[in-house]
Motif scaffolding. Structure first.
Motif, mmCIF file in Angstrom:
data_model
loop_
_atom_site.group_PDB
_atom_site.id
_atom_site.type_symbol
_atom_site.label_atom_id
_atom_site.label_comp_id
_atom_site.label_asym_id
_atom_site.label_seq_id
_atom_site.Cartn_x
_atom_site.Cartn_y
_atom_site.Cartn_z
ATOM 1 N N TYR A 7 -3.807 2.668 12.989
ATOM 2 C CA TYR A 7 -3.903 3.959 12.296
ATOM 3 C C TYR A 7 -4.868 4.936 12.956
ATOM 4 C CZ TYR A 7 -2.134 0.934 8.529
ATOM 5 O OH TYR A 7 -1.458 0.015 7.789
ATOM 6 N N GLU A 8 -5.515 4.583 14.051
ATOM 7 C CA GLU A 8 -6.479 5.476 14.681
ATOM 8 C C GLU A 8 -5.825 6.264 15.811
ATOM 9 O OE1 GLU A 8 -10.055 3.421 15.738
ATOM 10 O OE2 GLU A 8 -10.538 3.009 13.650
ATOM 11 N N LEU A 9 -6.347 7.465 16.057
ATOM 12 C CA LEU A 9 -5.807 8.332 17.085
ATOM 13 C C LEU A 9 -6.243 7.897 18.477
ATOM 14 C CD1 LEU A 9 -6.529 11.810 15.475
ATOM 15 C CD2 LEU A 9 -4.355 10.608 15.542
ATOM 16 N N THR A 10 -5.355 8.073 19.436
ATOM 17 C CA THR A 10 -5.724 7.865 20.832
ATOM 18 C C THR A 10 -6.519 9.089 21.291
ATOM 19 O OG1 THR A 10 -3.745 8.950 21.670
ATOM 20 C CG2 THR A 10 -3.592 6.566 21.267
ATOM 21 N N ASN A 39 -9.770 9.588 11.510
ATOM 22 C CA ASN A 39 -9.303 8.203 11.512
ATOM 23 C C ASN A 39 -9.442 7.573 10.131
ATOM 24 O OD1 ASN A 39 -8.426 8.089 14.179
ATOM 25 N ND2 ASN A 39 -10.459 7.549 14.932
ATOM 26 N N GLY A 40 -10.493 7.920 9.405
ATOM 27 C CA GLY A 40 -10.660 7.432 8.038
ATOM 28 C C GLY A 40 -9.581 7.965 7.110
ATOM 29 N N ILE A 41 -9.243 9.234 7.272
ATOM 30 C CA ILE A 41 -8.170 9.830 6.469
ATOM 31 C C ILE A 41 -6.857 9.105 6.743
ATOM 32 C CG2 ILE A 41 -6.745 11.900 6.195
ATOM 33 C CD1 ILE A 41 -9.341 13.543 6.684
ATOM 34 N N PHE A 42 -6.549 8.901 8.026
ATOM 35 C CA PHE A 42 -5.314 8.194 8.366
ATOM 36 C C PHE A 42 -5.322 6.768 7.819
ATOM 37 C CE2 PHE A 42 -4.437 11.088 12.179
ATOM 38 C CZ PHE A 42 -3.549 11.840 11.447
ATOM 39 N N TRP A 43 -6.463 6.102 7.868
ATOM 40 C CA TRP A 43 -6.524 4.731 7.372
ATOM 41 C C TRP A 43 -6.176 4.692 5.884
ATOM 42 C CZ3 TRP A 43 -9.007 1.841 3.694
ATOM 43 C CH2 TRP A 43 -8.862 0.451 3.816
ATOM 44 N N LEU A 45 -4.516 7.025 4.079
ATOM 45 C CA LEU A 45 -3.149 7.470 3.827
ATOM 46 C C LEU A 45 -2.109 6.449 4.264
ATOM 47 C CD1 LEU A 45 -3.423 11.244 4.790
ATOM 48 C CD2 LEU A 45 -3.549 10.215 2.517
ATOM 49 N N ARG A 46 -2.348 5.789 5.382
ATOM 50 C CA ARG A 46 -1.378 4.808 5.879
ATOM 51 C C ARG A 46 -1.476 3.455 5.189
ATOM 52 N NH1 ARG A 46 2.091 5.862 10.274
ATOM 53 N NH2 ARG A 46 2.529 3.735 9.696
ATOM 54 N N SER A 47 -2.691 3.040 4.814
ATOM 55 C CA SER A 47 -2.849 1.724 4.196
ATOM 56 C C SER A 47 -2.524 1.758 2.707
ATOM 57 C CB SER A 47 -4.278 1.215 4.391
ATOM 58 O OG SER A 47 -5.181 1.974 3.600
#
Length: 131
Positions: A7-10, A39-43, A45-47
């Motif tokens: 879930y983290e950005l490259t 990256n926390g936001i994506f974690w 939202l995705r999890s």
């Protein structure tokens, strides 16, 4: 180089959006690192996890949530989406035929959703009879 987690950005992905994120102007408390927050936001939202269950490596859940809300309200997230969409379209990486988006909408009747039909609309309940 640190290993990228799920879930983290490259680096390349973050570079594409970095300029759309607000810069710190030197007043007040310094911002938490934007990349860590994104990256926390994506974690979250995705999890599907609640904000309070955010992993410690992303910082305070409250900071990440507040930044997400601020960016959603001030249009930052929308501008990032539009910027990425424009770049990807210019690169030919969006197949608009696959999206299946069109402007036709069909409104269902109230009865299709379990609401009253026109026959039942406005009718009063039957009178009780006295025996």
């Amino acid at each position: 180089m640190a290993r990228r987690r799920r879930y983290e950005l490259t680096d390349e992905q973050f570079e594409r959006i970095e300029e759309a994120l607000l810069e710190v102007d030197g007043r007040g408390r310094p911002f938490e690192d934007h990349r860590k927050v994104v990256n926390g936001i994506f974690w979250v939202l995705r999890s599907g996890a609640p904000w309070r269950d955010l992993l410690e490596r992303y910082g305070s859940w409250k900071t990440v949530y507040d930044r997400f809300r601020r960016w959603a309200e001030d249009g930052t997230l929308q501008s990032i989406v539009e910027k990425l969409q424009g770049e990807l379209d210019a690169e030919g990486r969006i197949d608009w035929e696959q999206l299946g988006a069109h402007s036709i909408a069909v409104r269902a009747s109230r009865s299709a959703a379990g609401g009253p039909t026109d026959d039942k609309k406005g009718t009063e309940p039957p009178e009780k009879t006295r025996e």
